[in-house]
Scaffold this active site. Structure first.
Site, PDB file in Angstrom:
ATOM      1  N   HIS A 158       3.160  -9.987   1.857  1.00 11.21           N
ATOM      2  CA  HIS A 158       2.718  -8.680   2.382  1.00 11.21           C
ATOM      3  C   HIS A 158       1.533  -7.379   1.383  1.00 11.21           C
ATOM      4  O   HIS A 158       0.178  -7.029   2.072  1.00 11.21           O
ATOM      5  CB  HIS A 158       3.288  -8.058   3.591  1.00 11.21           C
ATOM      6  CG  HIS A 158       2.952  -6.890   4.163  1.00 11.21           C
ATOM      7  ND1 HIS A 158       2.337  -6.867   5.559  1.00 11.21           N
ATOM      8  CD2 HIS A 158       2.907  -5.250   3.801  1.00 11.21           C
ATOM      9  CE1 HIS A 158       2.137  -5.500   6.007  1.00 11.21           C
ATOM     10  NE2 HIS A 158       2.163  -4.690   4.895  1.00 11.21           N
ATOM     11  N   GLU A 159       3.639  -6.836   0.500  1.00  9.03           N
ATOM     12  CA  GLU A 159       2.399  -6.157  -0.210  1.00  9.03           C
ATOM     13  C   GLU A 159       1.388  -6.259  -1.225  1.00  9.03           C
ATOM     14  O   GLU A 159       0.741  -4.926  -1.640  1.00  9.03           O
ATOM     15  CB  GLU A 159       3.664  -5.743  -0.791  1.00  9.03           C
ATOM     16  CG  GLU A 159       4.595  -5.030   0.155  1.00  9.03           C
ATOM     17  CD  GLU A 159       3.855  -3.666   0.832  1.00  9.03           C
ATOM     18  OE1 GLU A 159       2.985  -2.820   0.167  1.00  9.03           O
ATOM     19  OE2 GLU A 159       5.213  -3.606   2.258  1.00  9.03           O
TER      20      GLU A 159
END
EC number: 3.4.24.-
Length: 294
Positions: A185-186
């Site tokens: 996600h990051e």
């Protein structure tokens, strides 16, 4: 992504139930303008993700510990890079773990000196990914990462990369977020992706992520709510998209539009700055940075 990113030493996510995926990624002030310009440039050049070459991103893992807190063994680091490569398969990007190191530093482990940590440890150029695993992010915050910029200054070069709660690695103790997909996600933010839901408080009236093929979504997902549809526009919420807040086990896709966005921004922002690194620029005076917004 409008969450505080100020670290606090008062809480560690060790064997706790995390109610929601807390993400502290905030675009720098000029990102929206740069994104619009990049989109105009891409249209002018008829760019598509099918014309972009495959890219291998040199990746550096930094494990920050405070004694026994935050320890991650080599097998787990290998599993994390495998998750990253699996999740980004089909995007044109792969990740090569070219280095990993462990640093025992109580201040860095508690988030008290983000700038000092990164200025000491960061490796590679602007086209390299640095991931810092720390054990004590503020309660509820699982990670944050810096968005790319067209012309990074030295501070932006230093602060670039992702800070990840070490309990979210494969087999970690962050319940429901223990399969390594916080890093996935990051890294999406590192590649220039917004969340699929609206971070700007516009509800269903604005397309929050500016990607055409992700349906309008007013709020983040939690769990794996099949059929969730928070807006009346066409399409249900992107609960399986890596840029939502669903449980790790629920996430399994980027949209074609997101893939094209990542390819476009890589070409214009990171590939063009591949030779830029903090060490090649004039020194700046270190200072405590409580908010990583540039």
């Amino acid at each position: 992504m409008r969450f505080s990113v100020v670290f606090a030493a008062i809480a560690a996510l060790s064997s706790v139930v995390t109610a929601e995926r807390g993400c502290g990624a905030i675009p720098h002030k000029g990102f929206a303008t740069e994104l619009m310009e990049a989109m105009d440039n891409a249209r002018a050049s008829s760019f598509s993700n099918t014309t972009a070459a495959n890219v291998t991103i040199n990746t550096y893992f930094h494990v920050i510990t405070d004694g026994n807190k935050g320890q991650i063994n080599n097998d787990t680091l290998q599993k994390q890079i495998e998750v990253l490569n699996k999740d980004y398969s089909g995007t044109g990007f792969s990740f090569k773990l070219v280095g990993s190191e462990r640093t025992n530093n109580a201040g860095w482990a508690s988030g008290n000196d983000d700038f000092g940590m990164k200025s000491s440890l960061r490796k590679g150029g602007y086209d390299s990914l640095n991931v810092y695993f720390v054990p004590m992010l503020r309660e509820g915050l699982l990670g944050f990462c810096h968005f790319p910029t067209k012309n990074p200054g030295k501070r932006q070069l230093i602060m670039d990369g992702c800070v990840i709660n070490s309990n979210t690695v494969p087999g970690g103790s962050a319940q429901n977020y223990d399969e390594g997909r916080t890093t996935t996600h990051e890294v999406g933010h590192f590649m220039g992706l917004y969340h699929v839901f609206n971070d700007n408080g516009g509800g269903c009236q604005q397309d929050g992520d500016m990607v055409d093929d992700t349906p309008v979504q007013s709020k983040p997902s939690s769990g794996c709510p099949k059929g969730k549809d928070s807006c009346p526009q066409q399409g249900v919420d992107s609960i399986h998209n890596y840029m939502d807040y669903s449980y790790d086990s629920c996430l399994n896709e980027f949209s074609p539009g997101q893939i094209q966005r990542m390819q476009m921004l890589w070409k214009q922002f990171r590939a063009g700055n591949s030779n830029r690194s903090p060490k090649a620029m004039k020194p700046i005076i270190p200072s405590y940075v409580s908010d990583p917004v540039m």
